[in-house]
Design a protein around this motif. Sequence first.
Motif, PDB file in Angstrom:
ATOM      1  N   THR A  83       0.832  -1.207   0.000  1.00 27.98           N
ATOM      2  CA  THR A  83       0.000   0.000   0.000  1.00 27.98           C
ATOM      3  C   THR A  83       0.861   1.249   0.000  1.00 27.98           C
ATOM      4  OG1 THR A  83      -1.649  -1.225   1.286  1.00 27.98           O
ATOM      5  CG2 THR A  83      -1.908   1.172   1.176  1.00 27.98           C
ATOM      6  N   MET A  84       1.943   1.229   0.747  1.00 27.48           N
ATOM      7  CA  MET A  84       2.799   2.406   0.852  1.00 27.48           C
ATOM      8  C   MET A  84       3.475   2.744  -0.472  1.00 27.48           C
ATOM      9  SD  MET A  84       4.458   1.681   4.627  1.00 27.48           S
ATOM     10  CE  MET A  84       5.435   3.178   4.636  1.00 27.48           C
ATOM     11  N   ARG A  85       3.639   1.756  -1.351  1.00 31.89           N
ATOM     12  CA  ARG A  85       4.239   2.028  -2.658  1.00 31.89           C
ATOM     13  C   ARG A  85       3.314   2.856  -3.533  1.00 31.89           C
ATOM     14  NH1 ARG A  85       6.007  -3.663  -5.006  1.00 31.89           N
ATOM     15  NH2 ARG A  85       4.116  -3.125  -6.124  1.00 31.89           N
ATOM     16  N   TYR A  86       2.025   2.791  -3.248  1.00 37.65           N
ATOM     17  CA  TYR A  86       1.051   3.469  -4.090  1.00 37.65           C
ATOM     18  C   TYR A  86       0.618   4.819  -3.520  1.00 37.65           C
ATOM     19  CZ  TYR A  86       0.432  -0.746  -6.856  1.00 37.65           C
ATOM     20  OH  TYR A  86       0.626  -1.821  -7.683  1.00 37.65           O
ATOM     21  N   THR A  87       1.233   5.225  -2.446  1.00 37.02           N
ATOM     22  CA  THR A  87       0.811   6.466  -1.783  1.00 37.02           C
ATOM     23  C   THR A  87       1.924   7.493  -1.831  1.00 37.02           C
ATOM     24  OG1 THR A  87       1.569   5.662   0.360  1.00 37.02           O
ATOM     25  CG2 THR A  87      -0.719   5.207  -0.227  1.00 37.02           C
ATOM     26  N   HIS A  88       1.565   8.728  -1.617  1.00 39.52           N
ATOM     27  CA  HIS A  88       2.505   9.841  -1.637  1.00 39.52           C
ATOM     28  C   HIS A  88       2.277  10.727  -0.418  1.00 39.52           C
ATOM     29  CE1 HIS A  88       3.450   8.946  -5.853  1.00 39.52           C
ATOM     30  NE2 HIS A  88       2.153   8.722  -5.954  1.00 39.52           N
ATOM     31  N   THR A  89       3.328  11.287   0.052  1.00 43.51           N
ATOM     32  CA  THR A  89       3.209  12.294   1.101  1.00 43.51           C
ATOM     33  C   THR A  89       3.296  13.664   0.427  1.00 43.51           C
ATOM     34  OG1 THR A  89       4.280  10.836   2.681  1.00 43.51           O
ATOM     35  CG2 THR A  89       4.167  13.172   3.238  1.00 43.51           C
ATOM     36  N   HIS A  90       2.235  14.409   0.482  1.00 48.74           N
ATOM     37  CA  HIS A  90       2.165  15.675  -0.236  1.00 48.74           C
ATOM     38  C   HIS A  90       2.905  16.780   0.536  1.00 48.74           C
ATOM     39  CE1 HIS A  90      -0.867  14.212  -3.169  1.00 48.74           C
ATOM     40  NE2 HIS A  90      -1.162  13.397  -2.168  1.00 48.74           N
ATOM     41  N   ASP A  91       3.344  17.781  -0.201  1.00 49.17           N
ATOM     42  CA  ASP A  91       4.108  18.871   0.406  1.00 49.17           C
ATOM     43  C   ASP A  91       3.329  19.578   1.502  1.00 49.17           C
ATOM     44  OD1 ASP A  91       6.217  18.329  -1.218  1.00 49.17           O
ATOM     45  OD2 ASP A  91       5.721  19.852  -2.720  1.00 49.17           O
ATOM     46  N   ASP A  92       2.032  19.781   1.260  1.00 47.13           N
ATOM     47  CA  ASP A  92       1.251  20.496   2.274  1.00 47.13           C
ATOM     48  C   ASP A  92       1.109  19.677   3.550  1.00 47.13           C
ATOM     49  OD1 ASP A  92      -0.303  18.600   1.059  1.00 47.13           O
ATOM     50  OD2 ASP A  92      -2.124  19.817   0.968  1.00 47.13           O
ATOM     51  N   GLN A  93       1.095  18.342   3.435  1.00 41.89           N
ATOM     52  CA  GLN A  93       1.045  17.504   4.628  1.00 41.89           C
ATOM     53  C   GLN A  93       2.340  17.650   5.432  1.00 41.89           C
ATOM     54  OE1 GLN A  93      -0.019  13.905   2.259  1.00 41.89           O
ATOM     55  NE2 GLN A  93      -1.448  13.512   3.922  1.00 41.89           N
ATOM     56  N   CYS A  94       3.460  17.673   4.727  1.00 49.89           N
ATOM     57  CA  CYS A  94       4.744  17.867   5.409  1.00 49.89           C
ATOM     58  C   CYS A  94       4.793  19.240   6.080  1.00 49.89           C
ATOM     59  CB  CYS A  94       5.898  17.740   4.413  1.00 49.89           C
ATOM     60  SG  CYS A  94       6.071  16.080   3.687  1.00 49.89           S
ATOM     61  N   ARG A  95       4.278  20.234   5.394  1.00 56.00           N
ATOM     62  CA  ARG A  95       4.298  21.590   5.936  1.00 56.00           C
ATOM     63  C   ARG A  95       3.434  21.658   7.197  1.00 56.00           C
ATOM     64  NH1 ARG A  95       2.625  23.678   1.791  1.00 56.00           N
ATOM     65  NH2 ARG A  95       4.640  24.052   0.787  1.00 56.00           N
ATOM     66  N   ASN A  96       2.246  21.047   7.159  1.00 56.84           N
ATOM     67  CA  ASN A  96       1.363  21.036   8.329  1.00 56.84           C
ATOM     68  C   ASN A  96       1.978  20.260   9.493  1.00 56.84           C
ATOM     69  OD1 ASN A  96      -0.538  22.505   6.899  1.00 56.84           O
ATOM     70  ND2 ASN A  96      -1.692  20.704   6.235  1.00 56.84           N
ATOM     71  N   ALA A  97       2.673  19.160   9.165  1.00 59.34           N
ATOM     72  CA  ALA A  97       3.321  18.366  10.211  1.00 59.34           C
ATOM     73  C   ALA A  97       4.395  19.183  10.907  1.00 59.34           C
ATOM     74  CB  ALA A  97       3.920  17.106   9.615  1.00 59.34           C
ATOM     75  N   ALA A  98       5.133  19.984  10.145  1.00 60.74           N
ATOM     76  CA  ALA A  98       6.183  20.822  10.735  1.00 60.74           C
ATOM     77  C   ALA A  98       5.593  21.862  11.684  1.00 60.74           C
ATOM     78  CB  ALA A  98       6.981  21.513   9.635  1.00 60.74           C
ATOM     79  N   GLN A  99       4.399  22.344  11.350  1.00 63.16           N
ATOM     80  CA  GLN A  99       3.757  23.344  12.179  1.00 63.16           C
ATOM     81  C   GLN A  99       3.364  22.794  13.552  1.00 63.16           C
ATOM     82  OE1 GLN A  99       3.440  26.607  11.469  1.00 63.16           O
ATOM     83  NE2 GLN A  99       4.589  26.194   9.571  1.00 63.16           N
ATOM     84  N   LEU A 100       3.221  21.473  13.623  1.00 65.15           N
ATOM     85  CA  LEU A 100       2.833  20.885  14.899  1.00 65.15           C
ATOM     86  C   LEU A 100       3.910  21.060  15.962  1.00 65.15           C
ATOM     87  CD1 LEU A 100       1.258  17.520  13.644  1.00 65.15           C
ATOM     88  CD2 LEU A 100       0.050  19.573  14.416  1.00 65.15           C
ATOM     89  N   LEU A 101       5.140  21.316  15.556  1.00 69.89           N
ATOM     90  CA  LEU A 101       6.252  21.450  16.512  1.00 69.89           C
ATOM     91  C   LEU A 101       6.357  22.869  17.062  1.00 69.89           C
ATOM     92  CD1 LEU A 101       8.962  19.351  14.629  1.00 69.89           C
ATOM     93  CD2 LEU A 101       7.438  18.639  16.480  1.00 69.89           C
TER      94      LEU A 101
END
Length: 395
Positions: A376-394
């Motif tokens: 399943t992980m081969r077919y998925t992508h982590t989008h830039d906005d998700q990474c940006r939102n994750a960084a904001q959590l810190l």
Amino acid sequence: MAAGKFEASKYTGVRFRCHKTRRHGVQPDKYYVIRYKVNGRLREEGLGWASQGWSPAKAHKIRSEVVANIKLGVGPQSLENFRAIKAEKERAKFVEQQARKTFSEAGEIYIEEYARNNKKSWKHDRTRFRMHLLPVLGKIALDDLTFQHIEDLKVTVAGKGLAKATVGQCLALTRQICNYSIQRGWLNGANPVKGVKFPRLNNRRLRYFSVEEEIAFFKLAAERGYTDCHDICLLSLYTGMRMGEIFALTRQDIDLVENRIIIKGEAGADDGPKSGVSRVAYITEKIRPMLAARIPELKSMEALLFPKPSGEARREIGQNFKTLIKHLGWNDGVSDRRLRFCAHCFRHTFASRLVAKCVPLPVVQKMMGHATIQTTMRYTHTHDDQCRNAAQLLL
């Protein structure tokens, strides 16, 4: 020397006679016999012709062994005994050779007796075995297989320009046949595939498409009247179904009351979907009108939803899809197959969009019908906005 009469040679107990007409080289062909005593009685035994490889010296050697064995009371004590022992050795050698199966023999048995009854992919195994394994390994006895033979197979298959995945599948099939042969007692020692380095694969598909590309594709398909292509791709995009699973759908698999699609298998498969477990896809408003329009046209519950014009099950999406992609130009100048747009990208986009909506991976795995979460992980992508939102959590 009179032809046909036995004459003494220079070797004790070895006699010969000349053929009346037949020649061996420039001399008449000669037939040799040996004489010796057993319990005081003279025995004479015929050996053969010079043209068959016999000579006075060879005859004398045989006679000397027989005489010595008679004195000692051991071993063959007549030419008849010698021949019987030789025949037994040849028979034993033949039996041993029959027991020493070749890779070809073991592979055919593995395919027909094991893979056919235990693997859904047995037909693929049979094709790989006959196309790629047999030409390289077929005539080699199992016990003679070496690491180098397997390396030769790897180089040969790769040299055909086939994908790394195909090379790995051929090596894996070879390993399976050898393991089966060890279990059956045909192959002694370790599996020769052990230690062979398999090609490292990078199958993670990177191409999925945006909403704008989705609109452009389906608009063009509708304008050109490619109805089947349009509907097949729409179903894949909004259910995540594989093309083979879509081609195998029948009227009885569609439940517009419960809004469910039962996925039982792929077209051409013997039983069950690729993962071996049946699953359910859910009908949304994106695909419900299309299905509702198609179902009344089906004449029976077993009728295929997307048959070929001939009525047979499809094996591929067809030329219309290729025409659409060529017109859109999405693959122009793209050599990396992971970045090329293909029919599988609809399924890939389905999974990517689910992940983008924060759907848990185990849920995506179940909806996609994957056996493992790694697939399943081969077919998925982590989008830039998700990474940006994750960084904001810190913060």
